[in-house]
Design a protein around this motif. Structure first.
Motif, PDB file in Angstrom:
ATOM      1  N   ALA A  52       0.831  -1.214   0.000  1.00 42.02           N
ATOM      2  CA  ALA A  52       0.000   0.000   0.000  1.00 42.02           C
ATOM      3  C   ALA A  52       0.864   1.262   0.000  1.00 42.02           C
ATOM      4  O   ALA A  52       0.721   2.097   0.881  1.00 42.02           O
ATOM      5  CB  ALA A  52      -0.986  -0.012   1.182  1.00 42.02           C
ATOM      6  N   TRP A  53       1.765   1.334  -0.977  1.00 42.60           N
ATOM      7  CA  TRP A  53       2.631   2.497  -1.196  1.00 42.60           C
ATOM      8  C   TRP A  53       3.496   2.797   0.028  1.00 42.60           C
ATOM      9  O   TRP A  53       3.907   3.939   0.242  1.00 42.60           O
ATOM     10  CB  TRP A  53       1.819   3.719  -1.626  1.00 42.60           C
ATOM     11  N   GLY A  54       3.717   1.780   0.842  1.00 40.85           N
ATOM     12  CA  GLY A  54       4.511   1.979   2.050  1.00 40.85           C
ATOM     13  C   GLY A  54       5.477   0.821   2.272  1.00 40.85           C
ATOM     14  O   GLY A  54       5.571  -0.120   1.479  1.00 40.85           O
ATOM     15  N   GLY A 154       2.245  11.219  -2.786  1.00 36.74           N
ATOM     16  CA  GLY A 154       2.238  11.715  -1.405  1.00 36.74           C
ATOM     17  C   GLY A 154       1.000  11.240  -0.660  1.00 36.74           C
ATOM     18  O   GLY A 154       1.083  10.758   0.480  1.00 36.74           O
ATOM     19  N   ILE A 155      -0.162  11.366  -1.294  1.00 31.02           N
ATOM     20  CA  ILE A 155      -1.426  10.969  -0.637  1.00 31.02           C
ATOM     21  C   ILE A 155      -1.462   9.456  -0.420  1.00 31.02           C
ATOM     22  O   ILE A 155      -1.832   8.959   0.643  1.00 31.02           O
ATOM     23  CB  ILE A 155      -2.631  11.427  -1.490  1.00 31.02           C
ATOM     24  N   LYS A 156      -1.048   8.716  -1.455  1.00 34.34           N
ATOM     25  CA  LYS A 156      -1.096   7.248  -1.331  1.00 34.34           C
ATOM     26  C   LYS A 156      -0.181   6.760  -0.207  1.00 34.34           C
ATOM     27  O   LYS A 156      -0.534   5.858   0.550  1.00 34.34           O
ATOM     28  CB  LYS A 156      -0.692   6.606  -2.656  1.00 34.34           C
ATOM     29  N   SER A 157       1.007   7.362  -0.108  1.00 34.31           N
ATOM     30  CA  SER A 157       1.970   6.890   0.890  1.00 34.31           C
ATOM     31  C   SER A 157       1.671   7.413   2.292  1.00 34.31           C
ATOM     32  O   SER A 157       2.278   6.953   3.257  1.00 34.31           O
ATOM     33  CB  SER A 157       3.396   7.294   0.493  1.00 34.31           C
ATOM     34  N   SER A 158       0.766   8.365   2.405  1.00 32.25           N
ATOM     35  CA  SER A 158       0.412   8.820   3.755  1.00 32.25           C
ATOM     36  C   SER A 158      -0.979   8.289   4.111  1.00 32.25           C
ATOM     37  O   SER A 158      -1.104   7.298   4.825  1.00 32.25           O
ATOM     38  CB  SER A 158       0.491  10.350   3.852  1.00 32.25           C
ATOM     39  N   PHE A 162      -1.740   4.690   5.704  1.00 31.39           N
ATOM     40  CA  PHE A 162      -2.225   4.714   7.087  1.00 31.39           C
ATOM     41  C   PHE A 162      -3.479   3.836   7.203  1.00 31.39           C
ATOM     42  O   PHE A 162      -3.614   3.018   8.117  1.00 31.39           O
ATOM     43  CB  PHE A 162      -2.535   6.168   7.490  1.00 31.39           C
ATOM     44  N   GLY A 163      -4.398   4.003   6.239  1.00 31.65           N
ATOM     45  CA  GLY A 163      -5.636   3.208   6.243  1.00 31.65           C
ATOM     46  C   GLY A 163      -5.342   1.717   6.141  1.00 31.65           C
ATOM     47  O   GLY A 163      -5.970   0.895   6.819  1.00 31.65           O
ATOM     48  N   PHE A 164      -4.383   1.357   5.298  1.00 36.19           N
ATOM     49  CA  PHE A 164      -4.013  -0.063   5.153  1.00 36.19           C
ATOM     50  C   PHE A 164      -3.538  -0.631   6.493  1.00 36.19           C
ATOM     51  O   PHE A 164      -4.012  -1.674   6.946  1.00 36.19           O
ATOM     52  CB  PHE A 164      -2.900  -0.197   4.095  1.00 36.19           C
ATOM     53  N   ASN A 165      -2.616   0.080   7.128  1.00 43.31           N
ATOM     54  CA  ASN A 165      -2.066  -0.446   8.390  1.00 43.31           C
ATOM     55  C   ASN A 165      -3.093  -0.477   9.509  1.00 43.31           C
ATOM     56  O   ASN A 165      -3.056  -1.337  10.375  1.00 43.31           O
ATOM     57  CB  ASN A 165      -0.840   0.381   8.807  1.00 43.31           C
ATOM     58  N   LYS A 166      -4.039   0.459   9.468  1.00 45.18           N
ATOM     59  CA  LYS A 166      -5.023   0.524  10.547  1.00 45.18           C
ATOM     60  C   LYS A 166      -6.195  -0.435  10.330  1.00 45.18           C
ATOM     61  O   LYS A 166      -6.671  -1.070  11.258  1.00 45.18           O
ATOM     62  CB  LYS A 166      -5.543   1.962  10.647  1.00 45.18           C
ATOM     63  N   PHE A 167      -6.648  -0.549   9.067  1.00 41.27           N
ATOM     64  CA  PHE A 167      -7.906  -1.278   8.849  1.00 41.27           C
ATOM     65  C   PHE A 167      -7.788  -2.535   7.978  1.00 41.27           C
ATOM     66  O   PHE A 167      -8.702  -3.334   7.937  1.00 41.27           O
ATOM     67  CB  PHE A 167      -8.939  -0.350   8.183  1.00 41.27           C
ATOM     68  N   ALA A 168      -6.694  -2.690   7.214  1.00 40.13           N
ATOM     69  CA  ALA A 168      -6.687  -3.774   6.211  1.00 40.13           C
ATOM     70  C   ALA A 168      -5.777  -4.925   6.575  1.00 40.13           C
ATOM     71  O   ALA A 168      -5.512  -5.784   5.743  1.00 40.13           O
ATOM     72  CB  ALA A 168      -6.290  -3.192   4.845  1.00 40.13           C
ATOM     73  N   ARG A 169      -5.280  -4.954   7.803  1.00 41.61           N
ATOM     74  CA  ARG A 169      -4.366  -6.036   8.140  1.00 41.61           C
ATOM     75  C   ARG A 169      -5.013  -7.103   9.032  1.00 41.61           C
ATOM     76  O   ARG A 169      -4.338  -7.963   9.593  1.00 41.61           O
ATOM     77  CB  ARG A 169      -3.096  -5.466   8.767  1.00 41.61           C
ATOM     78  N   GLY A 170      -6.321  -7.050   9.107  1.00 41.52           N
ATOM     79  CA  GLY A 170      -7.041  -8.080   9.855  1.00 41.52           C
ATOM     80  C   GLY A 170      -7.039  -9.381   9.066  1.00 41.52           C
ATOM     81  O   GLY A 170      -6.880  -9.396   7.849  1.00 41.52           O
ATOM     82  N   THR A 171      -7.236 -10.487   9.777  1.00 42.08           N
ATOM     83  CA  THR A 171      -7.162 -11.801   9.113  1.00 42.08           C
ATOM     84  C   THR A 171      -8.525 -12.498   9.049  1.00 42.08           C
ATOM     85  O   THR A 171      -8.597 -13.646   8.620  1.00 42.08           O
ATOM     86  CB  THR A 171      -6.189 -12.721   9.886  1.00 42.08           C
TER      87      THR A 171
END
Ligand SMILES: Cc1cc2nc3c(=O)[nH]c(=O)nc-3n(C[C@H](O)[C@H](O)[C@H](O)COP(=O)(O)O)c2cc1C
Ligand code: SF4
Ligand code: SF4
Length: 244
Positions: A52-54, A154-158, A162-171
Motif C-alpha cells: 500500500a505504497w509503504g 504523497g497521498i497514497k503513501s500517507s 495509514f488506512g491499510f495499516n489501521k484497517f486492512a491487516r485483519g485476518t
C-alpha cells in the motif's frame, strides 16, 4: 550486507541477485532475532516489497533498530506497479544514500488477479537488467534515486498507507476449503507467526503483515480471502525461475 523481507519470493530473489553482483552477504529479516554487528560493513542494503505504497511493518521496525554506520546505504523495493514515496519515508528512519524500485509480478491477489505468465516473465527480465545496473552504481557508491513513485504518491503513501495499516491487516477473511490437507506449511512459514494449527486446520490470529505468503504458497491452493480469490491464480517467484 543486505537485509531483505519477502512474502512470495520477489524481494528475496532481488536481494540474492544484488548480493551475487556486489559480493554482499544476504540476510532474511523475517528469520533474524536481531541484526548482526554491521560496524565493519562497507555497504548496508534493505530490500523489501511495497505494501500500500509503504514499507512493511517488520522492515520499518528492523530499520529503526539498525545501527548507524559510515557504510554506503541503499534501499531497493519491489512492487507490482508503483512505490509511492515509501523510500523517502524509510530514509527518514534509516538514511539511504540510494533508493531504487523494481517492478515485479504482483502478488496482491486480494486486489486483483496475478499477472499473466508473459507479463510476469517480462517484469522479471526487466528487473534483472535494472539489478545489473543498480549493482554497479552501488559498487561505485553513486547516490541515485530511481523509484517509480506513480501519481498522487504523497497521498497514497500517507493517507492510504495509514488506512491499510489501521484497517486492512485483519485476518478475519482468511479461510481454508475442503482441500486443506493439514500439512502445516502455512503456519510454519508465516513471518508474523500469526497462524497456528488447531484440529489439523490453520487458524489465523487477529492481525498480520498481509504478506500473502500463506494464500499464494499453499500447495493445495486451499486458502481463500473472502470469496474474491476463488477464481484467481496464485503467485510464487520460484515457478518462474524453474520455467526460465
Ligand atoms: C499487502 C500488499 C500491498 C501491496 N501494495 C502494493 C502497492 O501499493 N503498489 C505496488 O506496486 N504493488 C503492491 N503490492 C505488490 C507487491 O509489492 C509486489 O508484488 C512485490 O514484488 C511482492 O514482493 P515479495 O514477493 O518479495 O513479497 C502489494 C502486495 C501486498 C501483499
Ligand atoms: S499450507 Fe494449505 S494445505 Fe497446508 S495446512 Fe495450510 S492451508 Fe492446509
Ligand atoms: S497470515 Fe498469511 S498473509 Fe498474514 S503474515 Fe502470515 S503468511 Fe503473511
Amino acid at each position: 550486507m543486505i537485509f531483505y523481507f519477502s512474502g512470495t519470493g520477489n524481494s528475496q530473489w532481488a536481494a540474492e541477485q544484488i548480493g551475487a553482483l556486489t559480493g554482499d552477504t544476504v540476510w532474511d529479516i523475517g528469520a533474524m532475532r536481531e541484526a548482526p554487528p554491521i560496524r565493519e560493513e562497507k555497504r548496508i542494503g534493505l530490500v523489501f516489497p511495497i505494501y500500500a505504497w509503504g514499507v512493511p511493518e517488520p522492515v520499518l521496525s528492523f530499520a529503526a533498530a539498525l545501527e548507524r554506520t559510515d557504510a554506503f546505504t541503499f534501499g531497493v523495493c519491489t512492487c507490482g506497479e508503483e512505490a509511492g514515496q515509501a523510500m523517502k519515508k524509510l530514509s527518514r528512519i534509516y538514511p539511504l544514500r540510494s533508493s531504487y524500485s523494481l517492478v515485479m509480478p504482483n502478488n496482491y491477489i486480494i486486489g486483483g488477479d496475478v499477472d499473466d505468465g508473459e507479463t510476469a516473465r517480462g517484469k522479471i527480465r526487466a528487473a534483472y537488467e535494472e539489478i545489473q545496473r543498480l549493482s554497479q552504481e552501488i559498487l561505485r557508491r553513486e547516490p541515485v534515486y530511481r523509484v517509480t513513485e506513480g501519481k498522487l504518491a504523497g497521498i497514497k503513501s500517507s493517507l492510504v498507507n495509514f488506512g491499510f495499516n489501521k484497517f486492512a491487516r485483519g485476518t478475519a477473511s482468511f479461510r481454508t476449503g475442503e482441500s486443506c490437507t493439514g500439512c502445516g506449511l502455512c503456519a510454519r512459514n508465516c513471518p508474523a507467526s500469526a497462524i497456528s494449527m488447531r484440529d489439523g486446520k490453520p487458524v489465523w490470529a487477529g492481525q498480520c503483515y498481509q504478506c500473502l505468503r500463506c494464500i499464494n504458497r499453499c500447495p493445495q491452493e486451499a486458502i481463500q480471502y473472502g470469496t474474491s480469490t476463488e477464481k484467481r491464480g496464485r503467485y510464487r517467484m520460484e515457478d518462474y525461475l524453474q520455467k526460465d
